[in-house]
Write a protein that holds these residues in place. Structure first.
Motif, short mmCIF file in Angstrom:
data_model
loop_
_atom_site.label_atom_id
_atom_site.label_comp_id
_atom_site.label_asym_id
_atom_site.label_seq_id
_atom_site.Cartn_x
_atom_site.Cartn_y
_atom_site.Cartn_z
N SER A 197 64.96 35.19 55.12
CA SER A 197 63.98 35.36 56.17
C SER A 197 64.30 36.62 56.96
N THR A 198 63.67 37.72 56.58
CA THR A 198 63.90 39.00 57.23
C THR A 198 62.59 39.59 57.70
N PHE A 199 62.69 40.57 58.59
CA PHE A 199 61.51 41.30 58.96
C PHE A 199 61.91 42.72 59.31
N ALA A 200 60.98 43.65 59.09
CA ALA A 200 61.23 45.06 59.39
C ALA A 200 60.34 45.46 60.56
N LYS B 102 68.34 34.34 59.03
CA LYS B 102 69.00 33.26 58.29
C LYS B 102 70.48 33.55 58.07
N ASP B 103 70.79 34.76 57.63
CA ASP B 103 72.18 35.12 57.32
C ASP B 103 72.88 35.85 58.45
N ILE C 167 76.45 41.99 62.79
CA ILE C 167 76.21 40.59 62.47
C ILE C 167 76.11 39.80 63.76
N PHE C 168 75.46 38.64 63.68
CA PHE C 168 75.34 37.78 64.85
C PHE C 168 75.46 36.33 64.40
#
Length: 238
Positions: free
Chosen positions: A78-81, A95-96, A235-236
């Motif tokens: 689940s990514t977005f740009a 997600k990651d 990262i979070f």
């Protein structure tokens, strides 16, 4: 501190032409003769002693089975740009648990073993890949100092055994109390030389690797943009 250089129990699976893929060290590698599936998602707007062969060491080497093969198929998440710094797009994987910038105009491709890959459609060595594998370690420093980790990854994961490699620099920096190692290196193949940058860190039970690079002949033109890519990687918690 875990020794990363030599161990009779280290089992590394090097992927073919691993260095032809995006590498994390400042001098990198990129993979050629690989079929990519381009997606139209591009939007404009615990440690052991140095003498022991502990699990941490084996985990680092095992990364070779997934980091190096960034040339096959990328796993979706689940990514977005979104538009960010001028000339770059921002990708956030909720997600990651990571985010980074990549140059505007690069397109996402499907590569086996990689979580996310973007590449230039004209210059095959200009790309960025993100790889993550499970780990029980809590901190990248558990694997050793930057120089040691860098040399091991370049030798066993990020470059092919047929390539001549050179570590340029390995540094450490902290972001919000989290340690990151950034590596710059060169990988020379018979027909090209790749200058690459990689950043590695640990969080969320994962070993993260982001790698970018370009042909050596274009390094002076691309280096600032490529440094922006690895420096933007964070990262979070998820």
């Amino acid at each position: 501190m875990v020794s990363l250089s030599t161990s009779p129990s280290i089992h590394l699976t090097r992927l073919p032409n691993a260095s032809t893929q995006v590498g994390v060290y400042r001098n990198g590698q990129c993979r050629r003769n690989t079929s990519f599936g381009v997606r139209s998602e591009h939007l404009p707007s615990t440690s052991t002693s140095p003498c022991q062969d502990g699990p941490g060491r084996r985990q680092l080497i095992a990364i070779g089975a997934t980091v190096a093969p960034w040339l096959f198929l990328s796993q979706q998440s689940s990514t977005f740009a979104a538009e960010s710094k001028k000339g770059f797009l921002s990708v956030t994987d909720k997600k990651d648990g990571y985010t980074f910038l990549y140059p505007f105009g690069w397109q996402e491709v499907v590569v086996e073993g990689q979580d996310k890959v973007f590449k230039d459609v004209i210059e095959p060595l200009e790309s960025v890949s993100v790889n993550l594998i499970p780990t029980v370690k809590q901190d990248i420093r558990d694997f050793g100092p930057p120089q040691e980790v860098a040399e091991t990854l370049i030798k066993r994961v990020l470059a092919s055994s047929s390539q001549k490699t050179k570590l340029i620099e390995a540094t450490e920096h902290d972001v919000d109390g989290k340690a990151y190692y950034t590596i710059e290196f060169i990988a020379q193949a018979p027909t090209y030389t790749r200058h690459a940058l990689s950043t590695v860190c640990i969080g969320n039970g994962k070993f993260y690797t982001v790698t970018t690079g370009s042909n050596e002949r274009r390094w002076d033109k691309m280096k600032d943009r490529l440094k922006t890519v690895v420096e933007s990687f964070q990262i979070f918690n998820v």
